[in-house]
Design a protein around this motif. Structure first.
Motif, mmCIF file in Angstrom:
data_model
loop_
_atom_site.group_PDB
_atom_site.id
_atom_site.type_symbol
_atom_site.label_atom_id
_atom_site.label_comp_id
_atom_site.label_asym_id
_atom_site.label_seq_id
_atom_site.Cartn_x
_atom_site.Cartn_y
_atom_site.Cartn_z
ATOM 1 N N SER A 126 0.836 -1.211 0.000
ATOM 2 C CA SER A 126 0.000 0.000 0.000
ATOM 3 C C SER A 126 0.863 1.250 0.000
ATOM 4 O O SER A 126 0.597 2.200 -0.738
ATOM 5 C CB SER A 126 -0.930 0.018 1.225
ATOM 6 N N PHE A 184 2.536 1.611 -3.502
ATOM 7 C CA PHE A 184 1.619 2.073 -4.540
ATOM 8 C C PHE A 184 1.161 3.499 -4.286
ATOM 9 O O PHE A 184 0.909 4.257 -5.223
ATOM 10 C CB PHE A 184 0.431 1.123 -4.675
ATOM 11 N N SER A 185 1.041 3.858 -3.016
ATOM 12 C CA SER A 185 0.702 5.248 -2.703
ATOM 13 C C SER A 185 1.791 6.180 -3.245
ATOM 14 O O SER A 185 1.499 7.213 -3.868
ATOM 15 C CB SER A 185 0.556 5.407 -1.180
ATOM 16 N N ALA A 207 3.883 5.480 -5.712
ATOM 17 C CA ALA A 207 3.845 5.432 -7.179
ATOM 18 C C ALA A 207 2.744 6.342 -7.731
ATOM 19 O O ALA A 207 2.955 7.094 -8.691
ATOM 20 C CB ALA A 207 3.623 3.995 -7.642
ATOM 21 N N ILE A 208 1.580 6.286 -7.105
ATOM 22 C CA ILE A 208 0.454 7.093 -7.588
ATOM 23 C C ILE A 208 0.766 8.589 -7.446
ATOM 24 O O ILE A 208 0.515 9.376 -8.361
ATOM 25 C CB ILE A 208 -0.838 6.704 -6.823
ATOM 26 N N TYR A 209 1.365 8.969 -6.318
ATOM 27 C CA TYR A 209 1.645 10.404 -6.139
ATOM 28 C C TYR A 209 2.847 10.867 -6.980
ATOM 29 O O TYR A 209 2.930 12.044 -7.326
ATOM 30 C CB TYR A 209 1.786 10.755 -4.652
ATOM 31 N N LEU A 242 0.135 6.350 -13.690
ATOM 32 C CA LEU A 242 -1.196 6.252 -13.070
ATOM 33 C C LEU A 242 -2.017 5.128 -13.693
ATOM 34 O O LEU A 242 -2.782 4.460 -13.006
ATOM 35 C CB LEU A 242 -1.933 7.588 -13.201
ATOM 36 N N THR A 252 -4.813 0.828 -1.717
ATOM 37 C CA THR A 252 -4.490 2.206 -2.092
ATOM 38 C C THR A 252 -5.474 2.727 -3.144
ATOM 39 O O THR A 252 -5.864 3.888 -3.113
ATOM 40 C CB THR A 252 -3.050 2.280 -2.619
#
Lengths: 229, 68
Positions: A69, A72-73, A75-77, B41, B59
């Motif tokens: 988590s 991936f958090s 990576a997303i940001y 993304l 997430t």
């Protein structure tokens, strides 16, 4: 320029993603795990003793799941950071400086564009809720994010009065058209948990985006001196 | 710094085509950065391979991506 934007996105995105991931694990994860007990049928909404299940309880530490988590958090940001920093750099190309306080506003606008605006039609959902087909929701999500970003850009930077009108149309259109909805409502998770989850997801998202905007403007300004062109 | 600015305004005032190529040269890296961000993304938030979905599940829910 490209490396400046990428460096900014990596640093700012990792900081925002790490902080957002930690907030998520502390505030959102217990609600999500509680909802999963209803999703799996381990506990049920009706017909059981409500007092037993009212609290979210202590979430068990699942190191692999939690580290994924966090990863991936981040990576997303970083992904969001690439777009945000590129748009900030585009403004700097027009000789506009972006202060750290302005960066905060950029971040909050980003939160509204990619989290709150699509969430107005597709609220952050707990596992197990009924929903329309994934493809239709992804298309609506993407279109809403794009329309909101363009609208904000027009409001912030266009000098033509007509741009405001166009921006209002772009902000409203996705919601007037409406998000894809499920045919039946069959979610096994209590509404109290679902609404708590949505509110917490929005709160954590807003904090993460504020941090992303702040650090993006900071790193972009810091690396400006490195630019050779 | 002053030299840099002067060179710039000369370039800009020369011809239309050089103005276009100059602004393209400045904007292209930004477009590439945005495309890279969208790709990140798409993988982290939207791709539906079972492994990726399982790993990113919590997430994605918390950041409001359409999931499942």
């Amino acid at each position: 320029m490209f490396s400046r934007v990428v460096t900014t996105a990596l640093f700012a995105g990792c900081i925002a993603g790490l902080l957002g991931g930690l907030l998520q694990l502390y505030f959102v994860q217990p609600v999500l795990l509680h909802a999963e007990l209803y999703e799996s049928g381990t506990i049920t909404h009706f017909g059981s003793d409500p007092m037993t299940h009212a609290s979210h309880g202590d979430s068990e530490l699942d190191l692999t799941r939690d580290l994924l988590s966090l990863g991936f958090s981040m990576a997303i940001y970083v992904g969001y950071g690439l777009i945000l920093a590129a748009l900030m750099a585009l403004r700097q190309e027009s000789n506009q400086t972006i202060s750290i306080r302005q960066g905060l506003i950029w971040g909050l606008a980003g939160f509204i564009a990619v989290h709150f605006a699509p969430g107005f039609g597709l609220p952050p959902e707990v596992p197990g809720v009924a929903s329309a087909s994934l493809e239709s929701r992804q298309i609506w999500w993407g279109a809403t994010v794009l329309a909101t970003i363009i609208a904000f850009w027009l409001i912030a930077f266009s000098k033509a009065p007509i741009a405001f009108g166009l921006a209002v149309v772009l902000l409203l259109a996705p919601h007037v058209i409406g998000a894809p909805e499920p045919d039946m409502l069959i979610g096994p998770v209590p509404p109290e948990i679902a609404s708590h989850f949505a509110a917490r997801a929005f709160g954590v998202g807003m904090a993460s985006w504020a941090v992303l905007g702040l650090f993006s403007s900071y790193f972009l300004a810091t690396h400006a001196a490195d630019d050779v062109d | 710094m002053t030299n840099h600015t002067i060179t710039h305004s000369n370039t800009r005032s020369s011809t239309n085509s050089s103005l276009n190529s100059s602004s393209m040269r400045r904007i292209l890296p930004l477009i590439m950065a945005i495309m890279l961000g969208v790709s990140v993304l798409a993988v982290a938030g939207h791709a539906q391979s079972p492994t990726l979905h399982g790993a990113a599940h919590d997430t994605r829910h918390a950041t409001g991506f359409p999931c499942h």
